[in-house]
Design a protein around this motif. Structure first.
Motif, PDB file in Angstrom:
ATOM      1  N   HIS A 164      82.715-113.090 -91.331  1.00  0.00           N
ATOM      2  CA  HIS A 164      81.927-112.871 -90.112  1.00  0.00           C
ATOM      3  C   HIS A 164      82.841-112.537 -88.941  1.00  0.00           C
ATOM      4  CE1 HIS A 164      79.764-114.419 -86.437  1.00  0.00           C
ATOM      5  NE2 HIS A 164      78.908-113.529 -86.888  1.00  0.00           N
ATOM      6  N   CYS A 184      72.896-115.247 -84.522  1.00  0.00           N
ATOM      7  CA  CYS A 184      74.345-115.045 -84.526  1.00  0.00           C
ATOM      8  C   CYS A 184      74.880-115.247 -83.113  1.00  0.00           C
ATOM      9  CB  CYS A 184      74.681-113.643 -85.014  1.00  0.00           C
ATOM     10  SG  CYS A 184      76.420-113.213 -84.767  1.00  0.00           S
ATOM     11  N   VAL A 191      77.481-114.208 -81.853  1.00  0.00           N
ATOM     12  CA  VAL A 191      78.238-113.052 -81.385  1.00  0.00           C
ATOM     13  C   VAL A 191      77.312-111.912 -80.954  1.00  0.00           C
ATOM     14  CG1 VAL A 191      79.938-111.289 -82.030  1.00  0.00           C
ATOM     15  CG2 VAL A 191      80.225-113.665 -82.805  1.00  0.00           C
ATOM     16  N   CYS A 192      76.337-111.539 -81.812  1.00  0.00           N
ATOM     17  CA  CYS A 192      75.536-110.341 -81.530  1.00  0.00           C
ATOM     18  C   CYS A 192      74.052-110.628 -81.335  1.00  0.00           C
ATOM     19  CB  CYS A 192      75.720-109.302 -82.633  1.00  0.00           C
ATOM     20  SG  CYS A 192      74.838-109.710 -84.143  1.00  0.00           S
ATOM     21  N   CYS A 220      75.974-112.146 -91.099  1.00  0.00           N
ATOM     22  CA  CYS A 220      75.187-111.589 -90.002  1.00  0.00           C
ATOM     23  C   CYS A 220      75.053-110.085 -90.226  1.00  0.00           C
ATOM     24  CB  CYS A 220      75.869-111.849 -88.661  1.00  0.00           C
ATOM     25  SG  CYS A 220      75.081-110.904 -87.343  1.00  0.00           S
ATOM     26  N   GLY A 262      74.001-107.898 -88.243  1.00  0.00           N
ATOM     27  CA  GLY A 262      74.433-107.174 -87.046  1.00  0.00           C
ATOM     28  C   GLY A 262      75.944-106.990 -87.003  1.00  0.00           C
ATOM     29  N   CYS A 263      76.684-108.041 -87.295  1.00  0.00           N
ATOM     30  CA  CYS A 263      78.144-107.992 -87.207  1.00  0.00           C
ATOM     31  C   CYS A 263      78.797-107.397 -88.461  1.00  0.00           C
ATOM     32  CB  CYS A 263      78.723-109.399 -87.025  1.00  0.00           C
ATOM     33  SG  CYS A 263      78.334-110.178 -85.451  1.00  0.00           S
TER      34      CYS A 263
HETATM   35 ZN   LIG Z   1      76.329-111.056 -85.444  1.00  0.00          ZN
END
Ligand SMILES: [Zn+2]
Length: 281
Positions: A182, A241, A243-244, A261, A263-264
């Motif tokens: 991740h 997530c 982060v995103c 994730c 997205g990531c």
């Molecule tokens: Zn993410």
């Protein structure tokens, strides 16, 4: 399963508590935990503990001429007692695998939750007599860049599989491989040979190093919860997530699951369980 940062936390805790103390007794709570017969477990009674160390995810209690190698499997852990219970141990009942009594009156248990008993203890004159230790690859925190690069380049497996292969890199399991991939923004299904190794090694060191730093000050009973609190994707299916902001997804297989994730790590794409079958091969 305890991985490198958790076992390092145990090593640090135990070193301070038991080195220089003497074993007075060892009780077996679960017969299957003991993988060696010669020397008998009683051979450690009366011995001074000279050191505590780690190889990969295994904890090693050292004596002059003998080593007790403890592997926790998925649900095993150590329970510390400032005053160890001295009553008789009920065999095959509950989580207790092995109880060590110390001359100071303290002691510790190797315990394993659940009905699957996979934790393993071996009493040997040298840790290399335990095949899993003998075959262990370089430690994930000290592996050299060229060793890491050739481990990846020489593999036909997916990157998640390679990170968890104890014979290539020792110390990483299901949770931290999810966390590392991740942080590195890599799909768990990416072919290992195509991954940019130096960048991933940086991430391995960062993720494990940070976890180790946080956990190493903690007593054993606080380590698991502290580990869980810090995880960003592993075990967080359906959560956001950090982060995103995408929703964390999961691929489950027979007896475990991985989280990532979309997205990531996969350009928004969901990974299917069908592809997981191929990852396992
Ligand atoms: Zn993410």
């Amino acid at each position: 399963m305890p991985e490198l940062p958790e076992v390092d936390a145990l090593v640090s805790f135990l070193r301070a508590k038991v080195v220089g103390d003497f074993i007075t007794r060892a009780d077996i709570g679960e017969l299957s935990i003991l993988k060696t017969a010669d020397p008998p477990l009683d051979a450690i009674s009366g011995l001074e503990i000279s050191g505590v160390s780690r190889v990969g995810k295994a904890l090693i209690v050292e004596f002059d001429g003998l080593e007790l190698v403890c592997r926790f499997a998925r649900a095993g852990w150590l329970v510390w007692h400032d005053v160890v219970p001295t009553g008789p141990v009920k065999m095959g009942k509950g989580p207790l695998g092995l109880r060590i009594h110390l001359a100071s009156g303290a002691g510790f248990d190797l315990s394993e939750a659940g009905t699957k008993k996979n934790a393993a203890v071996s009493l040997v004159s040298d840790r290399a007599e335990v095949p899993a230790i003998d075959k262990a690859g370089p430690d994930a925190l000290s592996i050299e860049a060229d060793e890491f690069t050739s481990a990846l380049a020489g593999s036909t497996s997916r990157i998640k599989t390679v990170l968890e292969d104890q014979e290539l890199i020792a110390g990483i399991g299901n949770a931290y491989s999810d966390e590392i991939l991740h942080a590195a923004k890599l799909s768990p299904f990416a072919p290992a040979s195509g991954v940019e190794a130096p960048a991933l090694l940086e991430t391995v060191r960062e993720v494990l190093g940070r976890a180790r730093e946080t956990l190493v000050e903690l007593p054993p009973e606080k380590v698991k919860a502290a580990k869980k609190r810090r995880l960003r994707v592993h075990g967080r299916t359906g959560k956001t997530c950090p982060v995103c902001g995408a929703t964390i997804a999961e691929v489950s297989f027979a007896d475990k699951s991985l989280q990532y994730c979309p997205g990531c790590q996969t350009g928004g794409k969901k990974l299917s369980d069908r592809r997981m079958d191929r990852l396992l091969k």
